[in-house]
Write an enzyme that holds these catalytic residues in place. Structure first.
Site, PDB file in Angstrom:
ATOM      1  N   LYS A  14     -91.299   5.288 -23.312  1.00 34.10           N
ATOM      2  CA  LYS A  14     -91.307   5.896 -24.652  1.00 34.10           C
ATOM      3  C   LYS A  14     -90.021   5.580 -25.427  1.00 34.10           C
ATOM      4  O   LYS A  14     -90.064   5.138 -26.567  1.00 34.10           O
ATOM      5  CB  LYS A  14     -91.461   7.434 -24.550  1.00 34.10           C
ATOM      6  N   ARG A  90     -94.021  18.839 -24.906  1.00 40.23           N
ATOM      7  CA  ARG A  90     -94.231  18.582 -23.478  1.00 40.23           C
ATOM      8  C   ARG A  90     -95.272  19.531 -22.882  1.00 40.23           C
ATOM      9  O   ARG A  90     -95.577  19.443 -21.707  1.00 40.23           O
ATOM     10  CB  ARG A  90     -92.943  18.828 -22.692  1.00 40.23           C
ATOM     11  N   ARG A 129     -83.418   1.895 -13.644  1.00 43.98           N
ATOM     12  CA  ARG A 129     -83.024   2.238 -15.010  1.00 43.98           C
ATOM     13  C   ARG A 129     -81.523   2.517 -15.097  1.00 43.98           C
ATOM     14  O   ARG A 129     -80.951   3.197 -14.260  1.00 43.98           O
ATOM     15  CB  ARG A 129     -83.818   3.480 -15.421  1.00 43.98           C
ATOM     16  N   ARG A 162     -78.960   7.805 -14.847  1.00 44.56           N
ATOM     17  CA  ARG A 162     -79.116   9.206 -15.250  1.00 44.56           C
ATOM     18  C   ARG A 162     -79.155  10.115 -14.027  1.00 44.56           C
ATOM     19  O   ARG A 162     -79.766   9.775 -13.022  1.00 44.56           O
ATOM     20  CB  ARG A 162     -80.425   9.355 -16.035  1.00 44.56           C
ATOM     21  N   ARG A 173     -90.387  15.531 -11.764  1.00 46.12           N
ATOM     22  CA  ARG A 173     -90.673  15.262 -13.179  1.00 46.12           C
ATOM     23  C   ARG A 173     -92.092  14.710 -13.356  1.00 46.12           C
ATOM     24  O   ARG A 173     -92.774  15.030 -14.327  1.00 46.12           O
ATOM     25  CB  ARG A 173     -89.636  14.274 -13.739  1.00 46.12           C
TER      26      ARG A 173
HETATM   27  P1  AMP Z   1     -86.535  12.835 -20.997  1.00 41.96           P
HETATM   28  O1  AMP Z   1     -85.294  12.121 -21.418  1.00 41.96           O
HETATM   29  O2  AMP Z   1     -87.561  12.959 -22.102  1.00 41.96           O
HETATM   30  O3  AMP Z   1     -87.126  12.269 -19.722  1.00 41.96           O
HETATM   31  O4  AMP Z   1     -86.101  14.345 -20.675  1.00 41.96           O
HETATM   32  C1  AMP Z   1     -85.163  14.634 -19.665  1.00 41.96           C
HETATM   33  C2  AMP Z   1     -85.257  16.099 -19.302  1.00 41.96           C
HETATM   34  O5  AMP Z   1     -84.957  16.909 -20.445  1.00 41.96           O
HETATM   35  C3  AMP Z   1     -86.624  16.585 -18.835  1.00 41.96           C
HETATM   36  O6  AMP Z   1     -86.860  16.332 -17.466  1.00 41.96           O
HETATM   37  C4  AMP Z   1     -86.555  18.067 -19.160  1.00 41.96           C
HETATM   38  O7  AMP Z   1     -85.769  18.767 -18.207  1.00 41.96           O
HETATM   39  C5  AMP Z   1     -85.785  18.065 -20.467  1.00 41.96           C
HETATM   40  N1  AMP Z   1     -86.694  17.963 -21.640  1.00 41.96           N
HETATM   41  C6  AMP Z   1     -86.807  16.917 -22.509  1.00 41.96           C
HETATM   42  N2  AMP Z   1     -87.722  17.188 -23.454  1.00 41.96           N
HETATM   43  C7  AMP Z   1     -88.196  18.432 -23.183  1.00 41.96           C
HETATM   44  C8  AMP Z   1     -89.176  19.281 -23.788  1.00 41.96           C
HETATM   45  N3  AMP Z   1     -89.870  18.901 -24.865  1.00 41.96           N
HETATM   46  N4  AMP Z   1     -89.396  20.497 -23.228  1.00 41.96           N
HETATM   47  C9  AMP Z   1     -88.700  20.908 -22.145  1.00 41.96           C
HETATM   48  N5  AMP Z   1     -87.791  20.162 -21.512  1.00 41.96           N
HETATM   49  C10 AMP Z   1     -87.533  18.933 -22.026  1.00 41.96           C
END
Ligand code: AMP
Length: 215
Positions: A14, A90, A129, A162, A173
Site C-alpha cells: 500500500k 482498519r 523490508r 521497522r 498483524r
Molecule cells: P502500518 O504502517 O499501516 O502497517 O501500521 C503499523 C501499525 O500501526 C499497525 O500494526 C497498528 O498497530 C497501527 N495502526 C496503523 N493504522 C491503524 C489504524 N487505522 N487503526 C489502528 N491501528 C493502526
C-alpha cells in the site's frame, strides 16, 4: 475531496504504491495512518506514548486515537484534493467514523483498492523490508534495493528495519488483518466501491495497475 482507500494486508504494498502514484501527481496526497502513528511515537506525544505498546505487539491502536489523527488531517485538506488513504480504516467502526468525517467536510469515497498478495509472499516481503528513519523512503533488500547497501538513496541516512517487522509481530498483524480489516471488503463491496488489483510484481507494475482503476 475524493478519497481512495488502499486496502490490503501488511506488506501488500500500500505504502509503496501510494509513494509512486503521488510522486508523479501533485493533486494526489498520501495519508498513511501507520506513518502518522510512528511520527507521534517518535515525538513522544501523548497519543504516541499510548499507541506504542499496541504497535509493538501488532495489535490495532484504539480507534479513538487514530480516528482523531486521520480526521484532523483530512479536515485540514483542500476540497479539491484526492487522498490515497493507506492503513485507515482498519475495521468497520473506523469505516463508520470516516463516513461521519467525510459528511462533515463534503468528501466522498470514490474507490477502495484491494491489493491481493498471497501470505507467503507477504512474509518474504516484510522480512526484506527496510525504511529510512529520516525521510520515510521504503526499500526491499531484493526487490527494491538502495544503490548503496543500507543507505537511503534520497537522504543518505542509515536504513532500519521497522520494530514491528519481526516474525512474531508479523504473524499477529496478519491475523488482525484477517479478523478485523478484511471484513471491509464486504462492507465497501456492498457500495460497489471495491476494485481488486493483483499486488504481485515490481512496485512500478503494481502502481500502474492501481493507476488504471483510479476514478
Ligand atoms: P502500518 O504502517 O499501516 O502497517 O501500521 C503499523 C501499525 O500501526 C499497525 O500494526 C497498528 O498497530 C497501527 N495502526 C496503523 N493504522 C491503524 C489504524 N487505522 N487503526 C489502528 N491501528 C493502526
Amino acid at each position: 475531496m475524493k478519497i481512495v482507500i488502499l486496502l490490503g494486508a501488511p506488506g501488500s504494498g500500500k505504502g509503496t504504491v501510494a509513494a509512486r502514484l503521488t510522486a508523479g501527481d501533485a493533486a494526489l496526497r498520501h495519508v498513511s495512518s501507520g506513518d502518522l502513528l510512528r511520527d507521534a511515537v517518535r515525538r513522544r506525544t501523548s497519543a504516541g506514548v499510548e499507541a506504542e505498546g499496541y504497535m509493538k505487539s501488532g495489535a490495532l491502536v484504539p480507534d479513538k486515537i487514530i480516528a482523531q489523527m486521520v480526521g484532523d488531517l483530512i479536515a485540514g485538506l483542500d476540497a479539491g484534493e484526492t487522498v490515497l488513504l493507506d492503513g485507515f480504516p482498519r475495521n468497520t467502526d473506523q469505516a463508520a467514523t470516516l463516513d461521519v468525517t467525510l459528511a462533515g467536510c463534503g468528501g466522498e469515497i470514490s474507490a477502495v483498492v484491494q491489493l491481493e498478495v498471497p501470505d507467503e509472499v507477504i512474509v518474504e516481503r516484510i522480512a526484506g523490508r527496510r525504511s529510512c528513519p529520516k525521510c520515510g523512503a521504503g526499500y526491499h533488500v531484493s526487490f527494491l534495493p538502495p544503490k548503496q547497501e543500507g543507505v537511503c538513496d534520497a537522504c543518505g541516512a542509515e536504513l532500519v528495519t521497522r520494530k514491528d517487522d519481526n516474525p512474531e509481530t508479523v504473524k499477529n498483524r496478519l491475523a488482525v488483518y484477517r479478523e478485523q480489516t478484511f471484513p471491509l471488503v464486504a462492507f465497501y463491496g456492498a457500495r460497489d466501491l471495491v476494485r481488486k488489483v493483483d499486488g504481485l510484481g515490481y512496485p512500478d507494475e503494481v502502481a500502474e495497475r492501481v493507476r488504471k482503476v483510479l476514478p
